[in-house]
Scaffold this motif. Structure first.
Motif, mmCIF file in Angstrom:
data_model
loop_
_atom_site.group_PDB
_atom_site.id
_atom_site.type_symbol
_atom_site.label_atom_id
_atom_site.label_comp_id
_atom_site.label_asym_id
_atom_site.label_seq_id
_atom_site.Cartn_x
_atom_site.Cartn_y
_atom_site.Cartn_z
ATOM 1 N N ALA A 80 -13.805 -2.651 14.365
ATOM 2 C CA ALA A 80 -13.703 -4.011 13.826
ATOM 3 C C ALA A 80 -13.594 -3.976 12.305
ATOM 4 C CB ALA A 80 -14.918 -4.824 14.254
ATOM 5 N N VAL A 81 -14.363 -3.091 11.678
ATOM 6 C CA VAL A 81 -14.316 -3.008 10.213
ATOM 7 C C VAL A 81 -12.916 -2.621 9.755
ATOM 8 C CG1 VAL A 81 -15.100 -1.676 8.226
ATOM 9 C CG2 VAL A 81 -16.764 -2.542 9.881
ATOM 10 N N LEU A 82 -12.325 -1.642 10.418
ATOM 11 C CA LEU A 82 -10.987 -1.214 9.992
ATOM 12 C C LEU A 82 -9.983 -2.359 10.140
ATOM 13 C CD1 LEU A 82 -8.906 0.782 9.002
ATOM 14 C CD2 LEU A 82 -8.729 1.697 11.322
ATOM 15 N N LEU A 83 -10.047 -3.071 11.251
ATOM 16 C CA LEU A 83 -9.105 -4.182 11.436
ATOM 17 C C LEU A 83 -9.344 -5.273 10.406
ATOM 18 C CD1 LEU A 83 -8.940 -4.451 15.347
ATOM 19 C CD2 LEU A 83 -7.297 -3.366 13.800
ATOM 20 N N ASP A 84 -10.625 -5.522 10.084
ATOM 21 C CA ASP A 84 -10.923 -6.532 9.062
ATOM 22 C C ASP A 84 -10.394 -6.118 7.691
ATOM 23 O OD1 ASP A 84 -12.127 -8.143 10.875
ATOM 24 O OD2 ASP A 84 -14.192 -7.667 10.298
ATOM 25 N N ILE A 85 -10.521 -4.840 7.388
ATOM 26 C CA ILE A 85 -10.014 -4.372 6.084
ATOM 27 C C ILE A 85 -8.489 -4.526 6.041
ATOM 28 C CG2 ILE A 85 -9.629 -2.318 4.663
ATOM 29 C CD1 ILE A 85 -12.455 -1.397 5.439
ATOM 30 N N LEU A 86 -7.833 -4.091 7.114
ATOM 31 C CA LEU A 86 -6.367 -4.181 7.133
ATOM 32 C C LEU A 86 -5.904 -5.635 7.065
ATOM 33 C CD1 LEU A 86 -5.649 -1.481 9.858
ATOM 34 C CD2 LEU A 86 -5.126 -1.294 7.426
ATOM 35 N N GLY A 87 -6.731 -6.542 7.601
ATOM 36 C CA GLY A 87 -6.362 -7.957 7.596
ATOM 37 C C GLY A 87 -6.874 -8.714 6.384
ATOM 38 N N SER A 88 -7.641 -8.045 5.527
ATOM 39 C CA SER A 88 -8.102 -8.747 4.318
ATOM 40 C C SER A 88 -6.889 -8.933 3.408
ATOM 41 C CB SER A 88 -9.213 -7.965 3.622
ATOM 42 O OG SER A 88 -8.701 -6.768 3.088
ATOM 43 N N CYS B 283 3.223 11.244 2.616
ATOM 44 C CA CYS B 283 2.105 11.318 1.685
ATOM 45 C C CYS B 283 1.679 9.894 1.363
ATOM 46 C CB CYS B 283 2.570 12.039 0.410
ATOM 47 S SG CYS B 283 1.306 12.167 -0.853
ATOM 48 N N HIS B 284 0.388 9.639 1.420
ATOM 49 C CA HIS B 284 -0.096 8.272 1.154
ATOM 50 C C HIS B 284 -1.355 8.368 0.315
ATOM 51 C CE1 HIS B 284 -0.301 4.045 1.492
ATOM 52 N NE2 HIS B 284 -0.993 3.926 2.597
ATOM 53 N N ASP B 285 -1.441 7.505 -0.676
ATOM 54 C CA ASP B 285 -2.649 7.531 -1.506
ATOM 55 C C ASP B 285 -3.770 6.769 -0.803
ATOM 56 O OD1 ASP B 285 -2.196 4.677 -2.274
ATOM 57 O OD2 ASP B 285 -3.668 5.191 -3.798
ATOM 58 N N LEU B 286 -5.010 7.139 -1.099
ATOM 59 C CA LEU B 286 -6.176 6.476 -0.516
ATOM 60 C C LEU B 286 -6.712 5.477 -1.529
ATOM 61 C CD1 LEU B 286 -5.828 8.761 1.485
ATOM 62 C CD2 LEU B 286 -8.296 9.143 1.438
ATOM 63 N N SER B 287 -6.734 4.213 -1.143
ATOM 64 C CA SER B 287 -7.290 3.214 -2.064
ATOM 65 C C SER B 287 -8.163 2.243 -1.282
ATOM 66 C CB SER B 287 -6.173 2.530 -2.841
ATOM 67 O OG SER B 287 -5.189 2.028 -1.959
ATOM 68 N N GLU B 288 -7.846 0.916 -1.303
ATOM 69 C CA GLU B 288 -8.692 -0.044 -0.608
ATOM 70 C C GLU B 288 -8.842 0.326 0.869
ATOM 71 O OE1 GLU B 288 -6.147 -1.119 -2.578
ATOM 72 O OE2 GLU B 288 -6.988 -2.545 -4.034
ATOM 73 N N GLY B 289 -10.074 0.421 1.336
ATOM 74 C CA GLY B 289 -10.308 0.759 2.733
ATOM 75 C C GLY B 289 -10.413 2.254 2.977
ATOM 76 N N GLY B 290 -10.184 3.057 1.950
ATOM 77 C CA GLY B 290 -10.403 4.500 2.025
ATOM 78 C C GLY B 290 -9.511 5.210 3.022
#
Lengths: 987, 257
Positions: free
Chosen positions: A622-630, A867-874
């Motif tokens: 749920a947290v991951l989906l919430d982050i992606l939907g923020s 290659c993808h950078d890690l930012s919001e949501g880690g």
């Protein structure tokens, strides 16, 4: 239709209504009804919409019909109705007209007028209108619909019922009168009053300095002299706060700055350039309208990002429109004029789902602001034919009254054109738009009254741009540049001619004949002409011998160019109106006379708080989906697709990538020269939430983010230039200024460590919104301290670029960089779970230098498939984005990452569950996920050593599986994509 | 013979440079000319074999896309264009250029009630920039010889092709004027929903030619796909993918070979 029986009046105004033809959708009405429902104003609104034109001229009805047929009504889909003004008094109830206020740019009307005249129709004036026909609405409801949805008082007027138009051309002539301001004998109260009544924004100390100066001259100043000084000394033009004296104290040290920006940000660039010595690739930094760096053997690249916050708060469309127009003129006015090649736009708004009733009074709904701003950027950028390739949107409720709009532009310029110098005797030439009262604060005028009673205050701080005028100016100026027809160029921005001529003539001197400036309408005073901020104007210094050629070049493409003065080596700025001198100022006083004050700046660090609630309660799916939907993370396709990101033909990495062209790219890459394989990468970094903890680390995190976005697509980390844009609150408060200085110190330190120079920047201060709440108490909302870092990278060979979408099942996935699971401060994990605490992410510059270099090396070796950078949501959010973009699953186990963090002593005393959550969601800097084919894995591992760990592989499963100790994320890609795309998938 | 292309510029034209470059890559010589200059000196067209009206926002598209440039053509350059076409030369209108060709009536002439076709606001009312799948609809267009399917970007707000009535449509069909259609990603025709038919065009029509096949107007931008790195998914593909847009320019050049 027309009542033929009525005798025509002295002046005839014809009204042409254009309505959807039978069977055609009334799209505007449909959108209006949907919007009314969205914001809770009305359900099932019954409305018809039409657009129309008012025409004035000696025209018979048949001729008007010809105009409507030949030019105005869209074939097949539109029908037209014609009426003359005097016959048009009876309108059904529920009729609402919206018209641009007189003096506000009405591009459609201007274009229509010239097209009609070109076809030989005797038309003298044109105005446009929008018309709405509502059913079943009370007049109160109509009022509310109009103010919430139909019009903006800053630029438009609304008329309920019939349009009582009698004459579109009522101009007031100007009677010259020289205005003297009594300053010599003024006391301090008088000085303050003169400043505030004149809207000069000069402080008492500054007013006293001006008074003393005129006392030595033994005369009072004229109004235009005072205005010129006010413009030149304004925060906007001179950056007196940040480029001024500041005493900074943070408890452990006190720093004294004579010029804070010069001693932090500029100083870092100087240090880097000195270290680079013969390899210095900076060309012009912090002195021209944009920074300039080397690109290849023939060309340089320019880059500038501006803010346009306050105009966008009042009128989002016009504010953003003129924001992008302004920064494009910065490019055109850099060196001898650069060719604009791409735009970048970053916005900060309150969350779009904010309930209307929770907004402070007098504030537009963030949804309306966002729609207006996006349309404004779209309509200007697309019309200019400049691709908008990069951007970001950040949401926080503290932007409700004060949204931020950053507009950036990159330019291409021949490397022998990077500098300019006007010569004595050169003509001062204005090119492009005409001068009106635009941008003159508080000016009241009524050049063409709509009704006899309508008092119109307009053309003030809010303007609408006309992109085609600027496009035409661009086309001719680049030709003139290549024919060496001028010696210097600059844009007319804030301060208008005053700033443009004042800056260009700073070392020389100039005389300006104000009556020569072409005007949009009569009635402007000499001072209004001088300080008008009318759009789409450039000022060039043309040697007399080239004037005829220059003027012909402009005329051939229907561009207006007018001589308004001459540069002369007097050291003075002389202003005349019809041969009468109205002002004379020493350039030296104007540019160096401003008194210096010492501003206080304080900063106090607070220790990091523990994470507020225990880890046991977390549902990681749920947290991951919430982050992606923020909204900060969610897909911005609704915005991106409205921008032309492909025009000019150089697109290499688009903003949306992947198997369905819908994954979030880290940075955009374009080829500025179609014959070359060399590219530039544009990206940005910003995280206002980190600033709530420590602006020093926010600044460093933003720099790291901007660089890693650029590096992730293939930019060379040794050739990245960055820009700063500080948007802060009220900096007369020592703690607010202190937090800004601390951010600037963070910029200084990391720029030097990474050898990444700042080449230009801009600040916008005092971003606060004050209002009276329901209880009558004064409330102020201060924006979060916001630093935008924009990065301009260079890609040696675009064919080696990499995108972030997963490519092939079976390839290994590596985490590059080190996760510190305590770095949860300001994270999106905290945001969506409503937690607090954790450390703000920091940058380990030695590690960053090593990792950026190795990523670039690996990309050049073609070892990296994605290659993808890690930012919001880690890590979890980055992995999910790679999967949804590639249409492939992932099977990852973070145990090696945990061991990795522990081995680098980054786990401290973190409890196991918190450690696991940190591995998934912490926002530690300088991290990437890389997809490596098995045949390259050994080389990749050798290069990175203990800076990368393998976490698993790409799968065919259409599932993202991430195991991390006791937690397991397991989600179908379809769910991930839905969560990410839906929130901002507007119609 | 290396054909010479006149790439027309007008206030607001903005795809001129990459369009000229595409012609050059295909083997032509391209020159720019401003509409003001062309009106002053219409005979200049005699030196050229191809006339191209490129994309952009001519005169801001302020009163309907392509409308004012079209009115300049019909009021000042009608004979010039007729001569150019009579000499069996080629005319290409891309995006805004297509809008101009439609609104001049050069592709489908007006009748007593006016133009029977138009290009107007996209169904969703917004500017849209995205890649679309297209198929050659079987016209006699010189520009589309030996092409079957094409993948190209669109970028427009007013690209919805609308016919006035069924008679107009059948006329276009029988004259083999329908040149390009939007199709689904699997190549199927018929029901082509958004975003595959990106603007809601009648019959999924994306491009139209005249009866001779020598005049083509299309909404997609072939000049934006002449290099593999312009493809939105080139990083997922092998190195040797061909660029669909280039074929259109090569066909134009090949016509004069």
């Amino acid at each position: 239709m027309v009542d033929q029986a009525t005798a025509p009046p002295a002046v005839t105004v014809w009204q042409i209504d254009l309505v959807p033809a039978d069977g055609q959708r009334d799209r505007i009405a449909e959108e209006l009804a949907a919007e009314a429902q969205d914001i809770g104003l009305a359900i099932d609104l019954d409305v018809c919409a039409s657009r129309g034109f008012l025409l004035q001229g000696d025209l018979e009805q048949e001729r008007v019909k010809e105009i409507a047929q030949q030019l105005l009504a869209e074939p097949v889909v539109e029908e037209f109705q014609i009426a003359s003004s005097e016959a048009n008094t009876a309108q059904p109830t529920g009729t609402v007209y919206v018209l641009p206020k007189p003096g506000v740019t009405d591009a459609q009307a201007e274009t229509a007028l010239s097209a009609m005249q070109a076809l030989g129709f005797p038309v003298e004036a044109v105005r446009t209108f929008r018309k709405f026909q509502f059913q079943n609405q009370t007049s109160e409801q109509l009022q509310q619909l109009a103010s919430k949805l139909l019009f903006n008082d800053a630029i438009e007027q609304v008329v309920f019922g019939a349009l009582p138009i009698e004459n579109l051309l009522t101009q007031q002539p100007y009677d010259f009168k020289l205005q003297i301001v009594s300053l010599l004998d003024a006391n301090d109260d008088d000085l303050n009053r003169i400043s505030s009544e004149g809207g000069l924004s000069l402080t008492l100390v500054e007013m006293q300095t001006i008074q003393q100066h005129f006392q030595t001259l033994d005369r009072d100043p004229t109004d235009i002299e005072l205005e010129t000084i006010a413009q030149t000394w304004s925060e906007h033009c001179s950056h007196k706060t940040l480029a001024g004296k500041i005493e900074f104290s943070d408890g452990s040290q006190t720093l004294h700055f004579d010029n804070m920006l010069k001693e932090t940000i500029f100083a870092a660039t100087q240090t880097i350039r000195k270290d680079l010595a013969d390899n210095d690739w900076c060309v012009s930094v912090f002195k021209d309208n944009a920074g300039i760096v080397e690109f290849d053997d023939e060309s340089c690249i320019t880059f500038k990002v501006e803010t346009h916050n306050r105009p966008s708060a009042l009128e989002p469309y016009g504010g953003a429109n003129t924001g992008i127009g302004g920064v494009i003129r910065d490019t055109l006015g850099t060196g001898m004029g650069a060719k604009p090649i791409c735009n970048t736009d970053v916005f900060c708004f309150a969350p779009p789902e904010t309930p209307a009733e929770s907004l402070p009074p007098g504030v537009l709904h963030p949804r309306r602001i966002m729609k207006g701003v996006v349309s404004g950027v779209r309509d200007y950028g697309n019309r200019m034919g400049i691709p908008t390739v990069n951007g970001a949107v950040y949401f926080d409720e503290r932007y409700a009254g004060n949204p931020l709009v950053f507009c950036g532009n990159v330019g291409l310029i021949p490397n022998n054109m990077a500098f300019k110098e006007p010569q004595p005797g050169d003509l001062i030439v204005t090119v492009g738009g005409q001068t009106g009262r635009d941008g003159i604060h508080g000016a009241t005028f009524s050049s063409a009254e709509l009704t006899e009673h309508s008092e119109v205050t307009s053309g003030g701080s809010v303007q609408i741009g006309n992109a085609i005028t600027e496009k035409m100016v661009t086309d001719v100026l680049l030709q003139a540049r290549d024919q060496n027809l001028y010696t210097a160029i600059t844009d007319c921005g804030a301060g208008g001619f005053s700033s443009a001529v004042g800056e260009m003539g700073e070392e020389l001197g100039a005389v300006v004949w104000l009556e020569k400036a072409p005007l949009k309408y009569q009635g402007l005073s000499y001072t209004e002409i001088w300080i008008s901020e009318a759009q789409e104007r450039m000022v060039v210094a043309v040697p007399e011998k080239h004037w005829q050629t220059f003027e012909k070049l402009c005329r051939d493409e229907s561009v207006e160019a007018t001589v308004i003065g001459k540069f002369e080596a007097t050291g003075k700025l002389k202003l005349t109106f019809n041969d009468q001198q109205v002002g004379e100022l020493e350039m030296s006083f104007l540019h160096d006379g401003r008194p210096q004050v010492v501003r206080q700046a304080n900063w106090q660090s607070e220790p990091a708080a523990p994470i507020s609630t225990p880890a046991e309660t977390v549902d990681v799916n749920a947290v991951l989906l919430d982050i992606l939907g923020s909204p900060n993370v969610a897909s911005k396709h609704w915005i991106i697709r409205q921008y032309d990101h492909e025009v000019l033909g150089g697109s290499v990495i688009k903003p949306l990538v992947g198997i369905h062209n819908d994954g979030p790219s880290d940075a955009a890459v374009i080829r500025p020269k179609l014959k070359s394989r060399r590219g530039i990468a544009i990206s940005c970094g910003m995280n206002p939430h980190f600033g709530d903890f420590d602006p020093y680390h926010m600044a460093q995190s933003s720099i790291d983010e901007a660089i890693r976005n650029c590096v992730a697509v293939g930019a060379d980390p040794n050739r990245i230039a960055i820009l700063d844009n500080f948007c802060w609150g009220y900096t007369d408060r020592p703690e607010t200024l202190g937090s800004l200085v601390r951010a600037a110190l963070g910029c200084h330190d990391l720029a030097i460590d990474l050898k990444t120079p700042f080449v230009s920047g801009k600040d916008s201060l005092n971003n606060e919104f004050s209002y009276s709440d329901a209880a009558g108490n004064r409330q102020t909302i201060t924006i979060p301290s916001t630093l935008l870092i924009s990065a301009l990278g260079q890609v040696p060979e675009v064919d080696r670029c990499v995108t972030m979408d997963l490519k092939q099942a079976g390839n290994a996935i590596y985490l590059v960089g080190i996760t510190d699971p305590t770095e949860m401060g300001g994270s999106h994990f905290n945001l969506v779970t409503q937690r607090t605490g954790g450390d703000v992410p920091k940058v380990d510059s030695a590690l960053a230098n090593a990792i950026f270099g190795k990523i670039h090396q690996s990309i050049n070796h073609r070892w990296i498939r994605s290659c993808h950078d890690l930012s919001e949501g880690g890590l979890a959010a980055a992995a999910a984005e790679m999967a949804l973009a590639g249409g492939l699953g992932l099977a990852l186990d973070l145990s090696p990452a945990m061991a990795h963090s522990a081995a680098h002593a980054r786990t401290h005393d973190v409890p196991p569950l918190a450690n696991m959550l940190g591995q998934l969601f912490a926002e530690s800097n300088t991290r990437f996920l890389c997809e490596i084919p098995n045949e390259s894995a050994a080389e990749f591992e050798n290069l990175f050593g203990n800076q990368a760990v393998c976490l698993g592989s790409v799968s065919d499963s259409q599932h993202v599986e991430i195991k991390c100790g006791d937690y397991k994320i397991s989600l179908p890609i379809a769910d991930i994509k839905q969560a990410w795309q839906k929130p901002l998938d507007w119609n | 013979m290396k054909p010479k292309v006149l790439v027309l510029r007008a206030p607001g034209t903005n795809c001129d440079q990459e369009t000229a470059y595409a012609f050059e890559v295909a083997g032509a010589d391209a020159e720019f000319m401003h509409i003001n200059q062309l009106i002053e000196q219409p005979s200049a067209t005699q030196d050229f074999q191809i006339l191209c009206v490129p994309g952009g926002f001519s005169f801001g598209d302020d009163i309907g896309a392509g409308r004012i440039l079209a009115s300049k053509f019909t009021s000042r350059l009608k004979d010039t264009i007729e001569e150019f076409r009579a000499a069996e030369k080629l005319v290409l209108g891309i995006c805004n250029g297509f809008q101009v060709l439609i609104k001049t009536g050069f592709l489908v002439p007006a009748d007593a009630t006016g133009l029977p076709v138009t290009l107007t606001w996209n169904h969703n009312g917004r500017y849209d920039c995205r890649w679309v799948n297209l198929k050659n609809a079987g016209s006699d267009s010189v520009f589309l010889r030996d092409t079957e399917s094409l993948y190209l970007p669109i970028a427009h707000a007013e690209g919805r092709f609308v016919v006035r009535d069924a008679a107009t449509l059948s006329q276009l069909n029988s004259a083999r004027q329908i040149a390009l259609k939007y199709v689904n990603p699997d190549g199927t025709n018929g029901q082509v929903p958004f975003p595959h038919n990106p603007n809601g065009s009648d019959e999924n029509i994306a491009g139209l030619c005249d009866e001779s096949g020598r005049v083509l107007g299309l909404m997609p931008h072939p000049e934006r796909f002449i290099d593999r790195t312009q493809h939105p998914r080139w990083t997922r593909q092998p190195d040797e993918i061909s660029a669909d847009g280039l074929k259109i320019f090569e066909n134009a050049v090949g016509y004069f070979a």
